[in-house]
Design a protein around this motif. Structure first.
Motif, PDB file in Angstrom:
ATOM      1  N   UNK A 140       0.821  -1.204   0.000  1.00 16.54           N
ATOM      2  CA  UNK A 140       0.000   0.000   0.000  1.00 16.54           C
ATOM      3  C   UNK A 140       0.852   1.249   0.000  1.00 16.54           C
ATOM      4  N   UNK A 141       0.201   2.392  -0.123  1.00 16.79           N
ATOM      5  CA  UNK A 141       0.931   3.660  -0.180  1.00 16.79           C
ATOM      6  C   UNK A 141       1.753   3.894   1.080  1.00 16.79           C
ATOM      7  N   UNK A 142       1.277   3.420   2.214  1.00 14.73           N
ATOM      8  CA  UNK A 142       2.008   3.613   3.465  1.00 14.73           C
ATOM      9  C   UNK A 142       3.305   2.805   3.512  1.00 14.73           C
ATOM     10  N   UNK A 143       3.466   1.881   2.571  1.00 14.22           N
ATOM     11  CA  UNK A 143       4.671   1.055   2.517  1.00 14.22           C
ATOM     12  C   UNK A 143       5.741   1.644   1.596  1.00 14.22           C
ATOM     13  N   UNK A 144       5.467   2.794   0.984  1.00 12.41           N
ATOM     14  CA  UNK A 144       6.344   3.306  -0.064  1.00 12.41           C
ATOM     15  C   UNK A 144       7.762   3.596   0.434  1.00 12.41           C
ATOM     16  N   UNK A 145       7.891   4.131   1.637  1.00 14.11           N
ATOM     17  CA  UNK A 145       9.229   4.431   2.153  1.00 14.11           C
ATOM     18  C   UNK A 145      10.034   3.146   2.351  1.00 14.11           C
ATOM     19  N   UNK A 146       9.425   2.138   2.946  1.00 13.44           N
ATOM     20  CA  UNK A 146      10.113   0.860   3.146  1.00 13.44           C
ATOM     21  C   UNK A 146      10.442   0.203   1.817  1.00 13.44           C
ATOM     22  N   UNK A 147       9.547   0.339   0.853  1.00 17.31           N
ATOM     23  CA  UNK A 147       9.774  -0.218  -0.487  1.00 17.31           C
ATOM     24  C   UNK A 147      10.963   0.480  -1.139  1.00 17.31           C
ATOM     25  N   UNK A 148      11.024   1.798  -1.033  1.00 18.58           N
ATOM     26  CA  UNK A 148      12.149   2.542  -1.606  1.00 18.58           C
ATOM     27  C   UNK A 148      13.469   2.141  -0.948  1.00 18.58           C
ATOM     28  N   UNK A 149      13.445   1.893   0.345  1.00 19.77           N
ATOM     29  CA  UNK A 149      14.662   1.463   1.042  1.00 19.77           C
ATOM     30  C   UNK A 149      15.122   0.096   0.534  1.00 19.77           C
ATOM     31  N   UNK A 150      14.172  -0.806   0.287  1.00 23.50           N
ATOM     32  CA  UNK A 150      14.512  -2.108  -0.266  1.00 23.50           C
ATOM     33  C   UNK A 150      15.167  -1.956  -1.642  1.00 23.50           C
ATOM     34  N   UNK A 151      14.592  -1.109  -2.492  1.00 22.02           N
ATOM     35  CA  UNK A 151      15.133  -0.932  -3.833  1.00 22.02           C
ATOM     36  C   UNK A 151      16.503  -0.256  -3.807  1.00 22.02           C
ATOM     37  N   UNK A 152      16.725   0.626  -2.843  1.00 19.21           N
ATOM     38  CA  UNK A 152      18.038   1.250  -2.703  1.00 19.21           C
ATOM     39  C   UNK A 152      19.095   0.217  -2.312  1.00 19.21           C
ATOM     40  N   UNK A 153      18.726  -0.703  -1.429  1.00 23.11           N
ATOM     41  CA  UNK A 153      19.655  -1.768  -1.046  1.00 23.11           C
ATOM     42  C   UNK A 153      19.951  -2.674  -2.234  1.00 23.11           C
ATOM     43  N   UNK A 154      18.938  -2.965  -3.021  1.00 20.14           N
ATOM     44  CA  UNK A 154      19.122  -3.778  -4.231  1.00 20.14           C
ATOM     45  C   UNK A 154      20.087  -3.097  -5.198  1.00 20.14           C
ATOM     46  N   UNK A 155      19.902  -1.787  -5.392  1.00 19.48           N
ATOM     47  CA  UNK A 155      20.725  -1.061  -6.362  1.00 19.48           C
ATOM     48  C   UNK A 155      22.199  -1.061  -5.961  1.00 19.48           C
ATOM     49  N   UNK A 156      22.486  -1.001  -4.663  1.00 22.51           N
ATOM     50  CA  UNK A 156      23.873  -0.995  -4.213  1.00 22.51           C
ATOM     51  C   UNK A 156      24.602  -2.270  -4.624  1.00 22.51           C
ATOM     52  N   UNK A 157      23.872  -3.368  -4.708  1.00 19.48           N
ATOM     53  CA  UNK A 157      24.489  -4.648  -5.037  1.00 19.48           C
ATOM     54  C   UNK A 157      24.348  -4.979  -6.525  1.00 19.48           C
TER      55      UNK A 157
END
Length: 327
Positions: A17-34
């Motif tokens: 949901x929309x309230x999960x967007x910050x946590x989702x962005x953090x997950x994608x940032x961790x993915x991008x680093x690797x």
């Protein structure tokens, strides 16, 4: 289809949901680093994706959680229409620190089952397949997809061009006009785009809602970096530019992403796409953008790869699209 079906112990699963967007962005940032895919997102980008009217987030998305941390996600999307094959697209990832625990091996089958349901709900009489992709350097993703029966079907190049180098805008051919985008051209542009991309693999006509969501209504769209070629009042070629602020924040480089370049079949061979693209690049450079980037199908039928190379673009990385037939 339920979502609590055999996830590794200690994880919970629920729709995103929309309230999960910050946590989702953090997950994608961790993915991008690797994974180093060159893709960055902020929470507003992801909220915009969830607002897609064709997406039923309650059924077509899943977030995997360990406590308050999203450690995996998946999304399933189906096109507005079918041209040849109903290609249902899936995407997802697992946080790098949580890989190797069987989470991806559970996530991909969930995505596959939901994709099959979506196909049978929306286009039961059409030939269907699941499409998903990965950068070619992600060995573990390629191995997982192969183990689950996917086969490679298409290659795409991500290309970039330094805008510190001069951009030469070709002369305007007789009988046509080059104009900046305005809202008055939005619907003619959508119809032109649908016509142009009918012969492009995987492309389907875009509805007004889809067009607004992903193209000219996107928060990344930059009207000042969008140019159209007109023959009379007809849109016959175009280039649309976008700016992703999350990319700039992550890289420190201001980049214009060239999202769409096209010429109607009736006007191909006249250099109109090169004209519109060069104009967008020149305007971006004048506005302070440092780099231009785009993606292209390696087997594009219109010779787009050669056009981009002539304009100074070089390949940064390669993406592979995989397919899995649906019964």
């Amino acid at each position: 289809m339920g979502i609590d079906e055999g996830w590794p112990a200690g994880l919970t699963a629920r729709p995103i949901g929309k309230d999960d967007a910050v946590a989702w962005a953090e997950l994608l940032a961790a993915k991008e680093k690797v994974d180093a895919e060159g893709e960055n997102y902020d929470a507003d980008d992801l909220i915009e994706e969830l607002a897609d009217p064709s997406l039923d987030a309650a059924r077509d998305t899943i977030g995997l959680w360990s406590g308050e941390q999203m450690i995996g996600y998946g999304v399933v999307r189906a096109p507005d229409e079918v041209v040849d094959v109903h290609r249902v697209r899936t995407e997802g990832t697992v946080h790098p620190q949580w890989r190797g625990r069987g989470i991806g091996s559970a996530l991909v089958p969930w995505l596959n089952r939901r994709a099959a349901e979506l196909h049978h709900e929306r286009q039961p009489g059409a030939q269907g397949e699941i499409n998903t992709g990965t950068i070619d350097t992600n060995t573990s993703a390629k191995e997982l997809l192969a183990d689950l029966g996917f086969e490679k079907c298409r290659y795409f190049f991500s290309m970039e061009r330094d805008l510190g180098k001069p951009v030469e805008v070709p002369a305007l051919p007789a009988g046509v006009r080059l104009v900046p985008f305005t809202p008055a051209y939005d619907e003619p542009l959508r119809l032109a785009h649908n016509e142009v991309f009918l012969d492009h693999w995987g492309s389907t006509p875009k509805s007004p809602d889809s067009w607004k969501t992903w193209y000219t209504g996107s928060r990344a769209f930059r009207p000042a970096l969008a140019y159209l070629v007109l023959d009379g009042d007809e849109v016959v070629a175009y280039t649309l530019g976008y700016e992703y602020v999350a990319d700039t924040a992550a890289t420190g480089i201001r980049e214009v992403y060239i999202g769409q370049v096209g010429t109607k079949r009736s006007h191909r061979g006249q250099g109109l796409a090169a004209l519109a693209l060069a104009k967008v690049m020149a305007e971006a450079a004048a506005a302070g953008f440092q780099r231009a980037s785009l993606g292209v199908d390696a087997d594009n039928p219109t010779g787009a790869l050669g056009l981009y190379e002539r304009l100074g673009y070089t390949t940064k990385n390669t993406w592979i699209t995989y397919r899995l037939p649906l019964d």
